[in-house]
Design an enzyme around this catalytic site. Structure first.
Site, mmCIF file in Angstrom:
data_model
loop_
_atom_site.group_PDB
_atom_site.id
_atom_site.type_symbol
_atom_site.label_atom_id
_atom_site.label_comp_id
_atom_site.label_asym_id
_atom_site.label_seq_id
_atom_site.Cartn_x
_atom_site.Cartn_y
_atom_site.Cartn_z
ATOM 1 N N ASP A 1 90.044 39.134 32.643
ATOM 2 C CA ASP A 1 88.822 39.023 33.256
ATOM 3 C C ASP A 1 88.975 38.051 34.673
ATOM 4 O OD1 ASP A 1 88.329 35.976 32.905
ATOM 5 O OD2 ASP A 1 88.271 37.073 30.729
ATOM 6 N N VAL A 2 87.986 38.248 35.548
ATOM 7 C CA VAL A 2 88.173 37.747 36.851
ATOM 8 C C VAL A 2 88.216 36.258 36.773
ATOM 9 C CG1 VAL A 2 85.860 37.358 37.133
ATOM 10 C CG2 VAL A 2 87.204 37.903 39.290
#
Length: 410
Positions: free
Chosen positions: A274-275
């Protein structure tokens, strides 16, 4: 008359002798039948005698020893009085020794026969094994890694493959997007529109066009990279400025010079981070390898270092170890360990190892235990660990040993 009388008297006198059956002469020859006739020179005829002998009865075979043979040598035996004397038979001790020798000879002959039988059986079994070995199908030859790599790069790729897979390998788009292009009628093979993604094509022989652009006859080489993903970058294949693939823009600027005649490979990430998560991620253009590594059935372990806001107690560690449900599936970590605090920060760090690969799995485990994640970093996949000297946002091309390490577990 006198002669006739004499013949009659002779016949009468021989009657007892000739009546004995099987008369045998002393010389051993059989007596031939006698025909005695008495005739008178003056008379016309006289009585005649026709005498024959019956077959001789079988006689016992004479002993092989004749009277001319020498008698056996006597034994000189010392008697009870200590004086030697002659004896026709051997003494008892000699007879016992002869019996013992004969018994040992029989025993040795029996052992020899058993040994010969065992040898014959062993030879027969060896011959049977040799026949079975000859009859058994030969195992396929084992080739070296270099030979298999050469086959995969030069021969296997030239074999007919599915059209969607060829387009993805040529760098047109992902396999799913390539299938959509085929369904939309934007792909032609040898001048004809093809709407079946499973159509077998040979990129070295067939003429393939996508949106009017011809696909190169050569496929790009397979590439494998390890990237130290920075926080804030996304795992997508789009044109976003902060995507993991955008980190390779400088690498592809000189592609035509370093790899003349080869199309640029289409890179994508294996799995996702994820970011807000940083650390190790694999980037490649090998779809089969990516599918094998990212699929949950591979059970490849992944290690994360989690920085926690606040204090961590034993109950928190127990709660993380018990696992939690993610998308209706119970996920239990392989390892939960409290790491020593670093000198530059007072925040607590945890080491968590998982193998499920569920979306946001580590964050959900920590959240379920009542803790807050400050930072999350992946440091290992399989047996391959993120190089300590690899800076944030940098990448390194993997060797064959590194690729094998990715597929294994500690």
């Amino acid at each position: 008359m006198a002669l006739a009388a004499a013949g009659t008297a002779a016949a009468v006198s021989l009657r007892p002798l000739l009546s004995r059956p099987g008369c045998v002469l002393r010389c051993g020859r059989r007596l031939a039948p006698l025909l005695l006739r008495a005739a008178s020179s003056s008379t016309a005829s006289a009585p005649s005698f026709n005498i024959s002998f019956a077959e001789p009865t079988p006689t016992k075979k004479a002993s092989s020893r004749t009277s001319s043979e020498e008698p056996p040598v006597p034994w000189i035996v010392r008697g009870k009085d200590g004086k030697p004397g002659l004896q026709s038979s051997p003494p008892p001790d000699v007879l016992q020794a002869i019996a013992v020798a004969e018994a040992e000879a029989k025993k040795a002959a029996k052992k020899e026969s058993l040994r010969s039988k065992k040898g014959a059986l062993a030879a027969a079994s060896v011959s049977v094994k040799v026949k079975e070995r000859k009859a058994a199908p030969a195992a396929p030859p084992k080739f070296s890694k270099a030979a298999r790599r050469f086959y995969n790069e030069n021969i296997r790729e030239s074999e007919p493959q599915r059209l969607a897979k060829v387009l993805a390998a040529a760098g047109v788009a992902s396999r799913r997007t390539s299938e959509e292009l085929i369904f939309q009628g934007k792909v032609t093979v040898n001048g004809s529109v093809c709407t079946a993604p499973q159509t077998r094509v040979d990129i070295s022989k067939d003429s393939i066009y996508v949106n009017g652009n011809r696909i190169s006859k050569k496929l790009p080489p397979k590439l494998y990279f390890a990237v130290n993903k920075p926080k804030g970058y996304i795992c997508t294949c789009g044109e976003e400025s902060k995507s993991v693939v955008s980190l390779f823009n400088d690498y592809f600027k000189g592609w035509n010079k370093t790899q003349p005649g080869l199309p640029k490979p289409r890179l994508f990430t294996v799995g996702r981070l994820d970011v807000a998560t940083s650390g190790l991620i694999i980037v490649t253009n090998d779809g089969d390898f990516a599918q094998k590594l990212a699929h949950p059935s591979s059970n490849v372990t992944k290690e994360y270092v989690v920085t926690i806001n606040g204090a961590v107690h034993k109950k928190h560690l127990i709660a993380i170890s018990e696992g939690t449900k993610i998308d209706g599936v119970k996920c239990v970590p392989d390892l939960v360990e409290l790491l020593t605090a670093q000198s530059d920060t007072r925040k607590t760090r945890l080491r968590i190892v998982v193998h499920e690969g569920r979306n946001h799995e580590v964050r959900e485990l920590v959240k379920n235990a009542g803790l807050e994640v400050y930072a999350l970093k992946r440091v290992r996949i399989g047996r391959f660990r993120l190089p300590a000297d690899l800076g944030i946002g940098k990448f390194v091309e993997l060797k064959q040993t590194d690729i094998k390490a990715l597929e294994g577990n500690n």
